[in-house]
Design an enzyme around this catalytic site. Structure first.
Site, PDB file in Angstrom:
ATOM      1  N   ASP A 250       1.423 -15.495 -29.057  1.00 57.63           N
ATOM      2  CA  ASP A 250       2.263 -14.334 -28.793  1.00 57.63           C
ATOM      3  C   ASP A 250       3.535 -14.805 -28.124  1.00 57.63           C
ATOM      4  O   ASP A 250       3.506 -15.395 -27.042  1.00 57.63           O
ATOM      5  CB  ASP A 250       1.534 -13.339 -27.884  1.00 57.63           C
ATOM      6  CG  ASP A 250       2.371 -12.109 -27.619  1.00 57.63           C
ATOM      7  OD1 ASP A 250       2.621 -11.358 -28.570  1.00 57.63           O
ATOM      8  OD2 ASP A 250       2.810 -11.926 -26.473  1.00 57.63           O
TER       9      ASP A 250
ATOM     10  N   GLU B 237       3.298 -13.794 -35.192  1.00 66.52           N
ATOM     11  CA  GLU B 237       3.696 -12.490 -35.678  1.00 66.52           C
ATOM     12  C   GLU B 237       5.038 -12.620 -36.379  1.00 66.52           C
ATOM     13  O   GLU B 237       5.898 -13.377 -35.938  1.00 66.52           O
ATOM     14  CB  GLU B 237       3.843 -11.559 -34.481  1.00 66.52           C
ATOM     15  CG  GLU B 237       3.558 -10.138 -34.779  1.00 66.52           C
ATOM     16  CD  GLU B 237       3.292  -9.358 -33.490  1.00 66.52           C
ATOM     17  OE1 GLU B 237       2.912  -8.202 -33.580  1.00 66.52           O
ATOM     18  OE2 GLU B 237       3.470  -9.927 -32.401  1.00 66.52           O
TER      19      GLU B 237
ATOM     20  N   ASP C 223       0.040 -10.186 -22.924  1.00 67.76           N
ATOM     21  CA  ASP C 223       0.384 -11.201 -23.930  1.00 67.76           C
ATOM     22  C   ASP C 223      -0.858 -11.939 -24.436  1.00 67.76           C
ATOM     23  O   ASP C 223      -0.959 -12.273 -25.615  1.00 67.76           O
ATOM     24  CB  ASP C 223       1.393 -12.209 -23.353  1.00 67.76           C
ATOM     25  CG  ASP C 223       2.702 -11.546 -22.963  1.00 67.76           C
ATOM     26  OD1 ASP C 223       3.008 -10.466 -23.526  1.00 67.76           O
ATOM     27  OD2 ASP C 223       3.414 -12.079 -22.091  1.00 67.76           O
TER      28      ASP C 223
END
Ligand SMILES: [Zn+2]
Length: 372
Positions: free
Chosen positions: A176, A260, A341
């Site tokens: 992340d 991501e 996170d």
């Protein structure tokens, strides 16, 4: 075959040595060209090999300074001259011109038949010695070309590409990318953010402010501009180093790296976030991760950006709203309390096997095998 070109980090002594070699290469090239022209005028049919013989046996001994420089350089100067004429005769290039000092200074060097190994941040080059680069590189090559552009020196070479597979500690890791931290990994490891801009911003704006009344083009103006440019470069270097450390660690130690697909342009529209994100260099992160995963034989999986990695509970799968300022995920359903996170990175790790967009192989393919 792939090729790389990267900037060299040099001390003054090395810069001088490189400039001498580039000068040597230019000298020989121009000497060869002028002799070629003269020989042609006299009705001979010159070629690069004959010229080199004349040079080696009759000209080189007259110039003792050449003995202090690598003899590979002049060999390549003749090769280059020969190739320039070949291109001209084929109609692919103009008639070869004399090289001017300061314009496309360059030379080529090899390891007398042995291979040159480039690995990491510093590299042992034949004759030149150890040089550093601003980014880690890996290549095995027969020859390298060193050239100067706008005062900086660059190394370039082509090499045969074959990925290296390293032993992987962990099978799948979720990453992340954050605003508060550079990255949080699903195994709990945290990479702190380098707030490079914030740190140097005050200094930078002070510099720019002081420069406001200076006459453009004046000596003082140029001095200040140089200082500003140096600060910018420093900021960029700090950031790049932090990212390289992170991306190398990820690609080297994990079978699959799940990130991501950040909608960076959308996020940049949010001004508060914009600076932070630009500072962390997400595009650069992705770029580095892509080629390093290839290097180290790992797989990069990019999860669709509509996947709610922050809003989903990594423990039970419950989805709830998570405003940006909320740093801890407190699940309304199962009661788990976990860093925001870390929660997101675990969700990314778990997303492998779900329907995601993968880079390279699809995530559905990669969910089989060893992880079952
Ligand atoms: Zn839960």
């Amino acid at each position: 075959m792939k090729s790389i070109r990267t900037k060299l980090k040099l001390n003054n002594k090395q810069k001088t040595l490189l400039a001498q070699h580039a000068g040597y290469s230019r000298w020989v090239y121009n000497w060869g060209l002028s002799l070629w022209n003269a020989a042609y005028k006299d009705g001979y049919k010159p070629n690069a090999r004959k010229l080199r013989e004349v040079f080696t046996n009759h000209t080189k001994p007259l110039y003792p300074w050449m003995k202090n420089l690598s003899s590979r350089v002049y060999q390549y100067a003749f090769i280059n001259l020969g190739e320039a004429f070949k291109r001209f005769f084929k109609g692919l290039g103009k008639y070869p011109k004399f090289k001017k000092k300061g314009r496309s200074d360059s030379f080529t060097i090899d390891n007398s038949g042995k291979l040159i190994e480039l690995d990491g941040w510093s590299h042992k080059l034949p004759f030149i010695g150890v040089v550093k680069t601003y980014e880690p590189i890996e290549a095995t090559t027969k020859k390298i070309t060193i050239s100067r552009q706008a005062g900086d020196w660059y190394l370039s070479c082509s090499y045969e590409f074959n990925g290296i597979t390293t032993a992987k500690k962990t099978d799948v890791i979720g990453v992340d990318l954050g605003v508060k931290t550079l990255a949080t990994l699903s195994d709990g490891k945290v990479f702190d953010s380098v707030r490079s801009y914030q740190k140097f911003e005050a200094k930078l704006s002070r510099c720019q402010y002081r420069n406001r009344n200076k006459i453009i083009g004046s000596a003082n103006y140029k001095k200040a501009q140089l200082k500003i440019a140096k600060l910018h470069r420093k900021v960029a270097n700090i950031r790049r180093n932090a990212l390289h450390k992170l991306t190398t660690y990820l690609a080297k130690n994990h079978g699959s790296v799940v990130i991501e697909d950040l909608n960076v342009s959308g996020m940049l529209a949010n001004h508060k976030l914009a600076k932070s994100i630009a500072d962390q260099g997400f595009y650069e992160f992705r770029r580095q991760l892509e080629y390093k995963c290839q290097w180290y034989g790992s797989e990069l999986v990019v999860v669709d950006r509509f996947f709610p990695s922050s809003k989903t509970c990594s423990n039970c799968g419950h989805v709830q709203d998570m405003p940006l300022n909320v740093r801890t995920y407190d699940c309304d359903y199962c009661g788990v309390s976990i860093d925001r996170d870390l929660n997101a990175s675990i969700n990314l790790r778990n997303a492998v096997g779900l329907t995601v967009n993968a880079c390279g192989r699809s995530a559905a393919d990669s969910s089989g095998g060893s992880r079952k």
